[in-house]
Motif scaffolding. Structure first.
Motif, PDB file in Angstrom:
ATOM      1  N   ALA A   1      39.629  27.432  60.876  1.00  0.00           N
ATOM      2  CA  ALA A   1      39.796  28.672  61.637  1.00  0.00           C
ATOM      3  C   ALA A   1      40.378  29.780  60.755  1.00  0.00           C
ATOM      4  O   ALA A   1      39.942  30.940  60.816  1.00  0.00           O
ATOM      5  N   ARG A   2      41.363  29.424  59.921  1.00  0.00           N
ATOM      6  CA  ARG A   2      41.949  30.437  59.029  1.00  0.00           C
ATOM      7  C   ARG A   2      40.918  30.988  58.063  1.00  0.00           C
ATOM      8  O   ARG A   2      40.892  32.196  57.794  1.00  0.00           O
TER       9      ARG A   2
ATOM     10  N   VAL B   1      40.953  21.485  61.427  1.00  0.00           N
ATOM     11  CA  VAL B   1      40.426  22.602  62.212  1.00  0.00           C
ATOM     12  C   VAL B   1      41.273  23.861  62.021  1.00  0.00           C
ATOM     13  O   VAL B   1      40.717  24.967  61.944  1.00  0.00           O
ATOM     14  N   PRO B   2      42.624  23.746  61.912  1.00  0.00           N
ATOM     15  CA  PRO B   2      43.401  24.971  61.654  1.00  0.00           C
ATOM     16  C   PRO B   2      42.982  25.668  60.352  1.00  0.00           C
ATOM     17  O   PRO B   2      42.876  26.900  60.312  1.00  0.00           O
TER      18      PRO B   2
ATOM     19  N   VAL C   1      36.701  20.673  57.294  1.00  0.00           N
ATOM     20  CA  VAL C   1      37.551  20.035  58.306  1.00  0.00           C
ATOM     21  C   VAL C   1      38.277  18.831  57.706  1.00  0.00           C
ATOM     22  O   VAL C   1      39.461  18.601  57.982  1.00  0.00           O
TER      23      VAL C   1
ATOM     24  N   SER D   1      41.435  32.377  65.561  1.00  0.00           N
ATOM     25  CA  SER D   1      42.364  31.358  66.029  1.00  0.00           C
ATOM     26  C   SER D   1      41.574  30.090  66.345  1.00  0.00           C
ATOM     27  O   SER D   1      40.357  30.132  66.539  1.00  0.00           O
ATOM     28  N   GLU D   2      42.279  28.959  66.392  1.00  0.00           N
ATOM     29  CA  GLU D   2      41.601  27.705  66.748  1.00  0.00           C
ATOM     30  C   GLU D   2      40.942  27.801  68.113  1.00  0.00           C
ATOM     31  O   GLU D   2      39.828  27.308  68.312  1.00  0.00           O
ATOM     32  N   ARG D   3      41.639  28.425  69.046  1.00  0.00           N
ATOM     33  CA  ARG D   3      41.111  28.538  70.411  1.00  0.00           C
ATOM     34  C   ARG D   3      39.837  29.380  70.440  1.00  0.00           C
ATOM     35  O   ARG D   3      38.854  29.015  71.086  1.00  0.00           O
TER      36      ARG D   3
ATOM     37  N   LEU E   1      37.749  29.938  67.955  1.00  0.00           N
ATOM     38  CA  LEU E   1      36.678  29.227  67.268  1.00  0.00           C
ATOM     39  C   LEU E   1      36.111  28.124  68.153  1.00  0.00           C
ATOM     40  O   LEU E   1      34.883  27.955  68.237  1.00  0.00           O
ATOM     41  N   HIS E   2      36.988  27.374  68.804  1.00  0.00           N
ATOM     42  CA  HIS E   2      36.525  26.299  69.682  1.00  0.00           C
ATOM     43  C   HIS E   2      35.654  26.861  70.804  1.00  0.00           C
ATOM     44  O   HIS E   2      34.602  26.289  71.129  1.00  0.00           O
TER      45      HIS E   2
END
Length: 489
Positions: free
Chosen positions: A107-108, A103-104, A98, A113-115, A117-118
């Motif tokens: 996730a990659r 965070v992007p 991080v 996607s970030e969403r 993963l969150h």
């Protein structure tokens, strides 16, 4: 871990250190969170809640206990055992992903996607990647505050904070004190200028001398050093090479002396050392399963808590595994040393006998290895593997999908199931790997009246630890607590 209230509370009431790092106890009447073994008076059950991570406790408004220092507890072994995306994310966050790519980028690396993963992290842990990384930064900051004389501004940016204000606010929220007050209360005095001395904790029982002996027996001159007590090596970290010296401490922990190119790499260095030494394992769970098998019972009783020494860099381990195919340990060390000097990155200046960082895949893919002493086919395998690693076709970072990595490895000409399994065992720190066809394992199994086929599934999910016990039986010189090998007849 299933945070079943009664089970957790029993662990707290008995101050059971085996659960340190598995979960954290938040006390509503004091506003603090502790590790289960905290020596303070046991709170009443109605006044506590349990969290699976320190980050979740911090996000709920609790601050770290000054007495038991829960932020310094061993990590949860769950993240090494599990192979799902949450565990992979936790391994990458611990390695500093991080801080390096946000965070992007995290996730990659995971293919989400970030969403998505969150949602996964919050659904299981109660907090997202940013909160988890914030807890990691707070711990890094505390280490720097207590072990160096660096100005606070330097500490803040080295720990990964974006501003001095963010650094000050986080320290106050997490530790209920100021950075200046933390430094005033530090234990001991800073060590050698330019060097950090840290204490790396482990769950007991832990035989640091045995783990370091195993690593030392495989030490490659120029990259690693072993003097019979202290194991030293060069770490290839994101912001430059580092040197770490590891030695057993009297309290069962490991003393680590770090010389970093950039203090920004402190968190990554600690994470990789912990993985290399297998400090976050749960020895009770391992020994319970393996010790219940009559074939292994005596071995487990003779070496309780035996660990699986790993590599700080899985890509390095993969190359070394190929170089070590069908040769002795000494022969593998010689070949690896030649590759190190042919393609490795020289240190700005030698540190003792340490001179080079291990070659990165992109350098090794184009390196001239004709004078190393490899056969043509082995040289082609090394180049093909290095090229695949450099291109990202074989994922071997801390968040790699282990099954995918194994499939990608065996697709490289010259890499078979044994080599791919060794990368999983000692490169990716997978606790449940069996080495098919390993001659030392077959020899030990024959002495125990068992077979390779019998062992394939019965020691799950701890087959990597079974491998270490059987290796100790077959190659006792690599272990401090090794029984003699006797024939089954």
């Amino acid at each position: 871990m299933d945070l079943e209230f009664e089970r957790c509370y029993r662990a707290v009431a008995s101050r059971d250190a085996r659960f340190d790092g598995w979960f954290f106890t938040a006390v509503h009447t004091t506003g603090i969170y502790c590790r289960p073994s905290c020596p303070a008076r046991t709170p009443m059950a109605r006044n506590v809640s349990f969290f699976s991570t320190a980050a979740a406790a911090q996000a709920a408004g609790f601050r770290a206990c000054r007495r038991c220092r829960p932020d310094a507890a061993p990590g949860s072994p769950e993240w090494d055992v599990r192979a799902d995306v949450v565990a992979r994310a936790m391994r990458l966050i611990a390695d500093g992903e991080v801080e390096r790519s946000g965070v992007p980028g995290l996730a990659r690396r995971l293919g989400y996607s970030e969403r998505q993963l969150h949602r996964l992290l919050v659904g299981e842990l109660g907090v997202g990647a940013l909160a988890l990384a914030r807890a990691r930064r707070a711990q890094t900051a505390r280490v720097l505050i207590e072990t160096t004389d660096l100005p606070m501004a330097d500490v803040a940016f080295a720990a990964g904070f974006a501003s001095i204000r963010q650094f000050n606010d986080t320290v106050r929220e997490v530790f209920a004190t100021t950075p200046t007050a933390l430094r005033a209360k530090r234990r001991g005095t800073p060590g050698t200028p330019g060097e950090l001395t840290l204490r790396l904790t482990a769950r007991a029982p832990y035989d640091a001398a045995e783990v370091l002996l195993f690593l030392g027996a495989h030490a490659v001159p120029g990259l690693e050093e072993w003097d019979g007590t202290t194991y030293a090596r060069v770490l290839d970290l994101p912001h430059g090479p580092a040197v770490v010296r590891l030695s057993p401490a009297a309290d069962g922990s490991v003393s680590a002396r770090l010389r970093l190119t950039s203090l920004r790499d402190l968190g990554a260095a600690v994470s990789r050392c912990r993985r290399m030494l297998d400090l976050d394992a749960d020895p009770s769970a391992v020994d319970e399963v393996l010790g219940a098998d009559p074939a292994l019972a005596a071995l487990v009783a003779g070496a309780p808590g035996r660990r699986v020494p790993a590599s700080p860099d899985a890509a390095e381990l993969a190359i070394r595994a190929v170089l070590g195919q069908q040769v002795s340990v000494a022969g593998a060390r010689t070949l690896t040393g030649r590759v190190l000097h042919a393609a490795g990155t020289p240190l700005p200046e030698p540190v003792g006998t340490l001179t080079h960082a291990f070659p990165r895949p992109e350098a090794l893919a184009d390196a001239d290895l004709t004078a190393v002493g490899l056969t043509g086919s082995r040289r082609r395998t090394v180049h093909a593997l290095a090229a695949a690693l450099a291109d990202g076709d074989i994922p071997l970072d801390p968040g790699a999908d282990r099954a995918e990595a194994s499939r990608a490895l065996v697709a490289v000409p010259g890499i078979g199931p044994w080599t791919a399994a060794l990368v999983g065992l000692r490169g990716l720190a997978d606790p449940d790997v069996w080495l098919p066809g390993d001659l030392a394992l077959r020899r030990s199994l024959a002495a125990l009246g068992s077979s390779d086929t019998d062992a394939a599934g019965r020691w799950q999910p701890w087959r990597s630890y079974a491998v270490m016990h059987l290796w100790a039986l077959a190659v006792p010189t690599l272990f401090t607590r090794a029984p003699a090998l006797r024939s089954a007849s």
